[in-house]
Write a protein that holds these residues in place. Sequence first.
Motif, mmCIF file in Angstrom:
data_model
loop_
_atom_site.group_PDB
_atom_site.id
_atom_site.type_symbol
_atom_site.label_atom_id
_atom_site.label_comp_id
_atom_site.label_asym_id
_atom_site.label_seq_id
_atom_site.Cartn_x
_atom_site.Cartn_y
_atom_site.Cartn_z
ATOM 1 N N THR A 33 0.868 -1.167 0.000
ATOM 2 C CA THR A 33 0.000 0.000 0.000
ATOM 3 C C THR A 33 0.911 1.224 0.000
ATOM 4 N N PHE A 34 0.351 2.364 -0.300
ATOM 5 C CA PHE A 34 1.136 3.598 -0.287
ATOM 6 C C PHE A 34 1.730 3.822 1.108
ATOM 7 N N GLU A 35 0.915 3.610 2.134
ATOM 8 C CA GLU A 35 1.365 3.821 3.503
ATOM 9 C C GLU A 35 2.504 2.865 3.878
ATOM 10 N N GLU A 36 2.401 1.602 3.470
ATOM 11 C CA GLU A 36 3.470 0.630 3.747
ATOM 12 C C GLU A 36 4.773 1.050 3.081
ATOM 13 N N ALA A 37 4.678 1.488 1.833
ATOM 14 C CA ALA A 37 5.877 1.905 1.103
ATOM 15 C C ALA A 37 6.536 3.111 1.770
ATOM 16 N N ILE A 38 5.747 4.055 2.211
ATOM 17 C CA ILE A 38 6.301 5.243 2.864
ATOM 18 C C ILE A 38 6.982 4.845 4.179
ATOM 19 N N ALA A 39 6.372 3.943 4.930
ATOM 20 C CA ALA A 39 6.976 3.483 6.189
ATOM 21 C C ALA A 39 8.312 2.788 5.915
ATOM 22 N N LEU A 40 8.368 1.931 4.903
ATOM 23 C CA LEU A 40 9.624 1.263 4.541
ATOM 24 C C LEU A 40 10.652 2.276 4.055
ATOM 25 N N HIS A 41 10.181 3.253 3.293
ATOM 26 C CA HIS A 41 11.050 4.299 2.761
ATOM 27 C C HIS A 41 11.709 5.092 3.884
#
Length: 178
Positions: A33-41
């Motif tokens: 999800t967008f939120e998951e990607a931002i957290a990983l980023h």
Amino acid sequence: MRLLKYLFVSVILLGLSSFDLPKAEESEVNWLTFEEAIALHEENPKKLLIDLYTDWCGWCKVMDRETYSQAEIADYINKNFYPVKFNAEQKESVEFKGHTFNYVAQGRRGVHELAAALTRNKLSYPTTVFMDEELRIIQPIAGYLKPQQMEPILEFIGGDHFKTTKWEDFQKNHKSSL
């Protein structure tokens, strides 16, 4: 006798239809999800590849089936990007860079403000959006991309060639692995 012949032919055809012919190797993109990607980023900065789609988009489904399922494509995406699958008509709000992006109803359908922002208000589906390690938009690319079209784009952006080389020059020297 005719019935026996019919049954025999049917059994043979049924057997042949279940026989798997060799096909291109398939793999899966590890969509986030967008939120998951931002957290990983935030833990480990990496470029994002965002697949903007809608549930009704036929070409989006074709791109999933024919492009993103190719082993070379999926493996390259998983290694070099945080891959995001984002429904451009999702109703859930998204927080990003201190701003709340919402769904905006428009007639029978609507659009998510984040999808509009990522495409610079040029909505088309599918659209593949690339973001750099600073979460700035590199390029939205509208339309269905065949694996042979997607591969050089992934390498151009994923390998940071876009920073020093013109696309036309990169294309001339690119050697496909597909």
